[in-house]
Structures are given as C-alpha cells and as structure tokens.
Design a protein around this motif. Structure first.
Motif, mmCIF file in Angstrom:
data_model
loop_
_atom_site.group_PDB
_atom_site.id
_atom_site.type_symbol
_atom_site.label_atom_id
_atom_site.label_comp_id
_atom_site.label_asym_id
_atom_site.label_seq_id
_atom_site.Cartn_x
_atom_site.Cartn_y
_atom_site.Cartn_z
ATOM 1 N N GLU A 81 -23.078 0.015 3.888
ATOM 2 C CA GLU A 81 -23.709 1.318 2.794
ATOM 3 C C GLU A 81 -22.867 2.758 3.341
ATOM 4 O O GLU A 81 -22.974 3.636 2.631
ATOM 5 N N VAL A 82 -22.392 2.369 4.646
ATOM 6 C CA VAL A 82 -21.858 3.840 5.328
ATOM 7 C C VAL A 82 -20.398 3.855 4.655
ATOM 8 O O VAL A 82 -19.600 3.028 4.718
ATOM 9 N N THR A 83 -20.257 5.254 4.194
ATOM 10 C CA THR A 83 -18.906 5.650 3.944
ATOM 11 C C THR A 83 -18.379 6.802 4.753
ATOM 12 O O THR A 83 -19.061 7.243 5.666
ATOM 13 N N THR A 84 -17.039 7.052 4.886
ATOM 14 C CA THR A 84 -16.488 7.785 5.927
ATOM 15 C C THR A 84 -16.183 9.172 5.070
ATOM 16 O O THR A 84 -15.399 9.851 5.790
ATOM 17 N N ASP A 85 -16.495 9.384 3.684
ATOM 18 C CA ASP A 85 -16.214 10.621 2.994
ATOM 19 C C ASP A 85 -16.866 11.740 3.360
ATOM 20 O O ASP A 85 -16.710 12.724 3.309
ATOM 21 N N LYS A 86 -18.062 11.516 4.069
ATOM 22 C CA LYS A 86 -19.132 12.700 4.332
ATOM 23 C C LYS A 86 -19.872 12.032 5.521
ATOM 24 O O LYS A 86 -19.966 10.892 5.677
ATOM 25 N N VAL A 87 -20.476 12.934 6.314
ATOM 26 C CA VAL A 87 -21.364 12.671 7.322
ATOM 27 C C VAL A 87 -22.487 11.775 7.192
ATOM 28 O O VAL A 87 -23.372 12.394 6.228
ATOM 29 N N ASN A 88 -22.926 10.655 7.590
ATOM 30 C CA ASN A 88 -24.222 10.206 7.595
ATOM 31 C C ASN A 88 -24.610 9.451 8.841
ATOM 32 O O ASN A 88 -23.861 9.220 9.722
ATOM 33 N N ILE A 89 -25.834 8.700 8.802
ATOM 34 C CA ILE A 89 -26.372 8.208 9.799
ATOM 35 C C ILE A 89 -25.205 6.597 10.007
ATOM 36 O O ILE A 89 -24.688 6.369 8.952
ATOM 37 N N SER A 90 -24.752 6.320 11.371
ATOM 38 C CA SER A 90 -23.933 5.306 11.640
ATOM 39 C C SER A 90 -22.647 5.813 11.244
ATOM 40 O O SER A 90 -21.652 4.940 11.258
ATOM 41 N N THR A 91 -22.213 7.285 11.366
ATOM 42 C CA THR A 91 -20.957 7.888 11.569
ATOM 43 C C THR A 91 -20.964 8.351 12.730
ATOM 44 O O THR A 91 -21.680 8.975 13.176
ATOM 45 N N ASP A 92 -19.535 8.348 13.096
ATOM 46 C CA ASP A 92 -18.842 9.021 14.338
ATOM 47 C C ASP A 92 -18.375 10.434 13.872
ATOM 48 O O ASP A 92 -17.430 10.275 12.994
ATOM 49 N N VAL A 93 -18.577 11.602 14.070
ATOM 50 C CA VAL A 93 -18.110 12.784 13.778
ATOM 51 C C VAL A 93 -17.365 13.553 14.885
ATOM 52 O O VAL A 93 -18.170 13.837 15.802
ATOM 53 N N THR A 94 -16.125 13.812 14.745
ATOM 54 C CA THR A 94 -15.402 14.564 15.913
ATOM 55 C C THR A 94 -15.348 16.068 15.319
ATOM 56 O O THR A 94 -14.941 16.384 14.063
ATOM 57 N N VAL A 95 -15.937 17.142 16.060
ATOM 58 C CA VAL A 95 -15.852 18.195 15.816
ATOM 59 C C VAL A 95 -15.403 19.193 16.901
ATOM 60 O O VAL A 95 -15.253 18.843 18.092
ATOM 61 N N LEU A 96 -14.901 20.267 16.414
ATOM 62 C CA LEU A 96 -14.510 21.449 17.462
ATOM 63 C C LEU A 96 -15.291 22.459 17.325
ATOM 64 O O LEU A 96 -15.540 23.102 16.243
ATOM 65 N N GLU A 97 -15.993 22.857 18.377
ATOM 66 C CA GLU A 97 -16.566 24.097 18.400
ATOM 67 C C GLU A 97 -15.881 25.376 18.352
ATOM 68 O O GLU A 97 -14.814 25.500 19.132
ATOM 69 N N GLU A 98 -16.236 26.511 17.668
ATOM 70 C CA GLU A 98 -15.308 27.477 17.697
ATOM 71 C C GLU A 98 -15.112 27.874 19.011
ATOM 72 O O GLU A 98 -15.989 28.358 19.572
ATOM 73 N N GLY A 99 -13.982 28.418 19.422
ATOM 74 C CA GLY A 99 -13.748 29.003 20.911
ATOM 75 C C GLY A 99 -13.357 27.936 21.801
ATOM 76 O O GLY A 99 -13.142 28.247 22.920
ATOM 77 N N GLU A 100 -13.412 26.755 21.486
ATOM 78 C CA GLU A 100 -13.343 25.569 22.344
ATOM 79 C C GLU A 100 -11.883 24.918 22.202
ATOM 80 O O GLU A 100 -11.321 25.056 21.039
ATOM 81 N N ASP A 101 -11.274 24.447 23.070
ATOM 82 C CA ASP A 101 -10.097 23.604 23.059
ATOM 83 C C ASP A 101 -10.335 22.081 22.732
ATOM 84 O O ASP A 101 -9.087 21.295 22.225
ATOM 85 N N GLU A 102 -11.431 21.526 23.347
ATOM 86 C CA GLU A 102 -11.478 20.025 23.308
ATOM 87 C C GLU A 102 -12.653 19.779 22.342
ATOM 88 O O GLU A 102 -13.669 20.145 22.170
ATOM 89 N N PRO A 103 -12.226 18.927 21.249
ATOM 90 C CA PRO A 103 -13.086 18.370 20.332
ATOM 91 C C PRO A 103 -14.072 17.391 20.997
ATOM 92 O O PRO A 103 -14.109 16.867 22.111
ATOM 93 N N GLU A 104 -15.434 17.125 20.284
ATOM 94 C CA GLU A 104 -16.408 16.574 20.987
ATOM 95 C C GLU A 104 -16.707 15.521 19.903
ATOM 96 O O GLU A 104 -16.507 15.686 18.576
ATOM 97 N N VAL A 105 -17.186 14.138 20.001
ATOM 98 C CA VAL A 105 -17.585 13.434 19.129
ATOM 99 C C VAL A 105 -19.024 13.012 19.354
ATOM 100 O O VAL A 105 -19.548 12.575 20.189
ATOM 101 N N PHE A 106 -19.785 12.886 18.168
ATOM 102 C CA PHE A 106 -21.219 12.661 17.998
ATOM 103 C C PHE A 106 -21.554 11.458 17.214
ATOM 104 O O PHE A 106 -20.721 11.554 16.006
ATOM 105 N N SER A 107 -22.279 10.575 17.461
ATOM 106 C CA SER A 107 -22.794 9.518 16.826
ATOM 107 C C SER A 107 -23.981 10.035 16.143
ATOM 108 O O SER A 107 -24.855 10.353 16.567
ATOM 109 N N ILE A 108 -24.207 9.854 14.851
ATOM 110 C CA ILE A 108 -25.260 10.319 14.002
ATOM 111 C C ILE A 108 -26.222 9.149 14.148
ATOM 112 O O ILE A 108 -25.645 7.792 13.365
ATOM 113 N N VAL A 109 -27.355 9.124 14.529
ATOM 114 C CA VAL A 109 -28.324 7.993 14.422
ATOM 115 C C VAL A 109 -29.783 8.588 14.116
ATOM 116 O O VAL A 109 -29.844 9.926 14.076
#
Length: 165
Positions: A81-109
């Motif tokens: 049921e999980v798609t990667t066109d948008k953030v949902n439960i069971s997706t890993d999201v790579t984000v970059l915080e404004e002002g930071e150099d290194e992205p972070e990856v979060f798993s949505i559960v």
C-alpha cells in the motif's frame, strides 16, 4: 471517548504479537513463581522480594493490557500500500534542515513503534505530522521550543524491512 486507530507496520504488529505471547506464556509464569517463592519467606510486611515481585506482576499485566489495546485498535499499513510519491507511514524521508549541511533520514512509523533514538518518528509527532502527505522538494515548518524549524524533503523511499534475527 472514541478510541483512535493505531497505525502499525506489519513488522511492528508482528513484534507486538510476539511480545504479548512472551508476556502471557513465559514472563507471567516467571513472576508468579517468584511470588510463590517470596511468600515462603514469611512475614509479608518486611518482605522486599514479595513487594518487588508484586510490582513486577503489576507492570507485566499493565503491559499486556496496553499491547492488547494497541492490537485491538491496529490499522496495519501493508508494504504494497506504500507509495513513494508522498510521505506516509513505512517511508524513509531524507530531509535537510534549513541552515544545516548534512541531511537526516527519518523513518515514519505509528506511535506504538516510535523510537526517536533510532530516527523512527511517530506520524503523530510534530515533525512526523508535518511531513505526512508531503512530497519531494516540499518545505515543511515545525514548531519547536526554540522557534520554527524548516525542513526540505530531499527524497522519499519505502522503509526497508529489518533483517530477522
């Protein structure tokens, strides 16, 4: 008050079922045995072993009820049921915080599976809720104690299944 659905991955659901079975079949018996042994020590008013075993029994029974309630209200998010066109439960999201150099990856559960130390964030957390339904390149704003934090979504992918031990 109406109870709300608890979103779980299939893995999270299975882990809770296994924990519940362990608590009911093994842990309960072990604690019961410790209570019996402690009763043999006599005077309950000064029996620390008995008090400790009874407290542990209460914790075990509370956890059993908690898991049963979660499982009763569970809505399993199946991998297909999980798609990667948008953030949902069971997706890993790579984000970059404004002002930071290194992205972070979060798993949505779901909330029952959250583990912030391992970057598993609940869909109900401020960041998780802000990310849900958003797409790659979107910028989300999250209210934090120090002010608003902005994150740009770099990528979205399905959360890989954990290896069975």
């Amino acid at each position: 008050m109406a109870e709300k659905e608890v979103f779980l991955t299939r893995e999270g659901y299975d882990n809770l079922k296994n924990e519940l079975e362990e608590l009911k079949t093994v842990t309960r018996k072990e604690v019961s045995e410790r209570i019996k042994v402690a009763l043999g020590y006599g005077d309950l008013s000064e029996n620390a072993e008995y008090d400790q075993a009874k407290n542990e029994q209460a914790l075990v029974e509370d956890r059993i009820l908690q898991i049963e309630n979660i499982l009763r209200m569970a809505k399993i998010v199946e991998e297909h049921e999980v798609t990667t066109d948008k953030v949902n439960i069971s997706t890993d999201v790579t984000v970059l915080e404004e002002g930071e150099d290194e992205p972070e990856v979060f798993s949505i559960v779901g909330s029952a599976e959250s583990d912030p130390i391992n970057n598993k964030i609940s869909n109900e957390s401020p960041l998780g809720a802000a990310l849900l339904g958003r797409r790659r390149k979107d910028v989300v704003e999250v209210e934090a104690p120090d002010g608003v934090i902005r994150y740009k979504i770099i990528s979205i992918k399905k959360t890989p299944k954990e290896e069975k031990k």
